[in-house]
Scaffold this motif. Structure first.
Motif, mmCIF file in Angstrom:
data_model
loop_
_atom_site.group_PDB
_atom_site.id
_atom_site.type_symbol
_atom_site.label_atom_id
_atom_site.label_comp_id
_atom_site.label_asym_id
_atom_site.label_seq_id
_atom_site.Cartn_x
_atom_site.Cartn_y
_atom_site.Cartn_z
ATOM 1 N N ALA A 1 149.269 32.372 -26.430
ATOM 2 C CA ALA A 1 147.998 33.058 -26.706
ATOM 3 C C ALA A 1 147.638 33.958 -25.526
ATOM 4 O O ALA A 1 147.787 33.580 -24.363
ATOM 5 C CB ALA A 1 146.876 32.051 -26.950
ATOM 6 N N ARG A 2 147.163 35.162 -25.887
ATOM 7 C CA ARG A 2 146.656 36.099 -24.875
ATOM 8 C C ARG A 2 145.647 37.003 -25.563
ATOM 9 O O ARG A 2 145.998 37.920 -26.304
ATOM 10 C CB ARG A 2 147.785 36.915 -24.252
ATOM 11 N N SER A 3 144.381 36.747 -25.323
ATOM 12 C CA SER A 3 143.317 37.460 -26.020
ATOM 13 C C SER A 3 143.203 38.904 -25.518
ATOM 14 O O SER A 3 143.207 39.144 -24.305
ATOM 15 C CB SER A 3 141.976 36.743 -25.799
ATOM 16 N N PRO A 4 143.096 39.878 -26.444
ATOM 17 C CA PRO A 4 142.917 41.272 -26.028
ATOM 18 C C PRO A 4 141.682 41.474 -25.149
ATOM 19 O O PRO A 4 141.687 42.311 -24.252
ATOM 20 C CB PRO A 4 142.774 42.022 -27.361
ATOM 21 N N SER A 5 140.621 40.705 -25.407
ATOM 22 C CA SER A 5 139.397 40.855 -24.628
ATOM 23 C C SER A 5 139.546 40.306 -23.210
ATOM 24 O O SER A 5 138.763 40.646 -22.328
ATOM 25 C CB SER A 5 138.228 40.138 -25.332
ATOM 26 N N ALA A 6 140.551 39.449 -22.999
ATOM 27 C CA ALA A 6 140.784 38.897 -21.663
ATOM 28 C C ALA A 6 142.237 39.129 -21.243
ATOM 29 O O ALA A 6 142.842 38.308 -20.567
ATOM 30 C CB ALA A 6 140.454 37.407 -21.651
ATOM 31 N N TRP A 7 142.760 40.270 -21.652
ATOM 32 C CA TRP A 7 144.182 40.567 -21.456
ATOM 33 C C TRP A 7 144.585 40.517 -19.989
ATOM 34 O O TRP A 7 145.672 40.027 -19.655
ATOM 35 C CB TRP A 7 144.487 41.946 -22.039
ATOM 36 N N ASN B 1 142.993 38.896 -17.660
ATOM 37 C CA ASN B 1 142.416 37.722 -16.990
ATOM 38 C C ASN B 1 143.268 36.465 -17.095
ATOM 39 O O ASN B 1 143.478 35.768 -16.099
ATOM 40 C CB ASN B 1 141.018 37.433 -17.537
ATOM 41 N N GLU B 2 143.747 36.151 -18.296
ATOM 42 C CA GLU B 2 144.443 34.879 -18.463
ATOM 43 C C GLU B 2 145.319 34.883 -19.700
ATOM 44 O O GLU B 2 145.221 35.764 -20.567
ATOM 45 C CB GLU B 2 143.434 33.727 -18.578
ATOM 46 N N LEU B 3 146.187 33.877 -19.795
ATOM 47 C CA LEU B 3 147.002 33.640 -20.974
ATOM 48 C C LEU B 3 147.245 32.139 -21.103
ATOM 49 O O LEU B 3 147.030 31.377 -20.158
ATOM 50 C CB LEU B 3 148.316 34.419 -20.909
ATOM 51 N N THR B 4 147.683 31.730 -22.285
ATOM 52 C CA THR B 4 147.923 30.307 -22.549
ATOM 53 C C THR B 4 149.400 30.090 -22.829
ATOM 54 O O THR B 4 150.021 30.862 -23.576
ATOM 55 C CB THR B 4 147.096 29.832 -23.758
ATOM 56 N N ASN C 1 143.318 39.528 -12.644
ATOM 57 C CA ASN C 1 141.910 39.205 -12.872
ATOM 58 C C ASN C 1 141.105 39.651 -11.650
ATOM 59 O O ASN C 1 141.359 39.221 -10.521
ATOM 60 C CB ASN C 1 141.772 37.692 -13.091
#
Length: 271
Positions: free
Chosen positions: A120-126, A128-131, A171
């Motif tokens: 998982a890697r959210s576009p809104s937090a691209w 910042n973080e990933l799972t 980040n």
């Protein structure tokens, strides 16, 4: 009485034959025939035009429908080809990343190495973080650094049984200060990654123990000091050396070794 009717019919028949013969052999007959022929030709043309138009339009309509169907088939074929090409490109990228990680894993002297995939890697937090798909069940801890695409990308900050969150060094609000060392001609200069300059896409290294001998292009590695004890992992190269915003502390901008745009696989490392 019957004889009278027969004579009347015979007289009518003779008159009719006479009239037809007169018309056929008189000068008026040619004009009448010509006039009739013109009327018939005109009527024929009037009828023939719409019929011909309809027949021609029918052929054009069939051609248009055939072309439309062919276009649809070509679009489907093109979409299938593009889809397959995208899958091939994606697999090539993933294989390239896995090969790089395998090389790093074999060369790295740190004790614990755990391979994982990004789930998982959210576009809104691209940035910042990933799972990733590994957690405590795979011996993942918060003291681990993450490497991918040729260099350090971040650190593990949250761990559950089967997944973990990696906070990226891109980040701007850096919550995982990582100790690094910078190669000089006389040894190493030590500092800490304290932030990320999004304008220049560089790591900010400050809190230096020295400023002597640091030059542009020098290699920046993890020092193994502090919470994240994995050492000698490539972070990047020195891009520039300057004074900080407070004009008191020296600041080094480091060009990342890793590509943060597309991260599909990660290796977690600690001593």
């Amino acid at each position: 009485m019957n004889k009278f009717k027969k004579s009347k019919f015979f007289i009518f028949f003779l008159i009719t034959i006479s009239l037809i013969g007169g018309l056929l052999f008189s000068p008026v007959s040619s004009h009448f025939i010509s006039f009739s022929s013109n009327i018939i030709s005109t009527i024929d043309r009037m009828i023939a035009r719409p019929v011909t138009f309809v027949l021609n339009e029918k052929d054009r309509l069939f051609d248009l429908m055939k072309t439309y169907k062919e276009n649809g088939d070509l679009k489907k074929a093109l979409y299938t080809i593009e889809e397959k090409a995208n899958k091939v490109d994606s697999l090539d990228d993933e294989n390239s990343q896995l090969r790089q990680l395998l090389d790093l894993k074999e060369q790295d002297q740190n004790t614990i190495k755990i391979a994982s995939e990004v789930i998982a890697r959210s576009p809104s937090a691209w940035t910042n973080e990933l799972t990733i798909d590994k957690g405590t069940a795979s011996d993942v801890t918060k003291s681990m650094l993450a490497i991918s695409n040729g260099g350090v990308i971040g650190a593990v900050t949250q761990v559950s049984a089967d997944s973990s969150v990696v906070t990226l060094l891109s980040n701007e609000k850096n919550s995982s200060p990582i100790s690094v060392k910078i190669q000089t001609e006389t040894g190493f200069v030590y500092g800490i990654i304290t932030g990320f300059d999004s304008k220049n896409s560089t790591f900010i290294v400050s809190q230096l123990n020295s400023f002597s001998g640091v030059t542009e292009g020098a290699s920046v590695l993890t020092s193994g000091l502090g919470t994240y004890n994995a050492e000698n992992l490539l972070v990047g190269k020195v891009l520039s050396v300057s004074k900080g915003k407070d004009q008191l502390n020296d600041v080094i901008l480091v060009q990342p070794a890793a590509d943060f745009s597309d991260i599909q696989a990660v290796i977690l490392v600690r001593n």
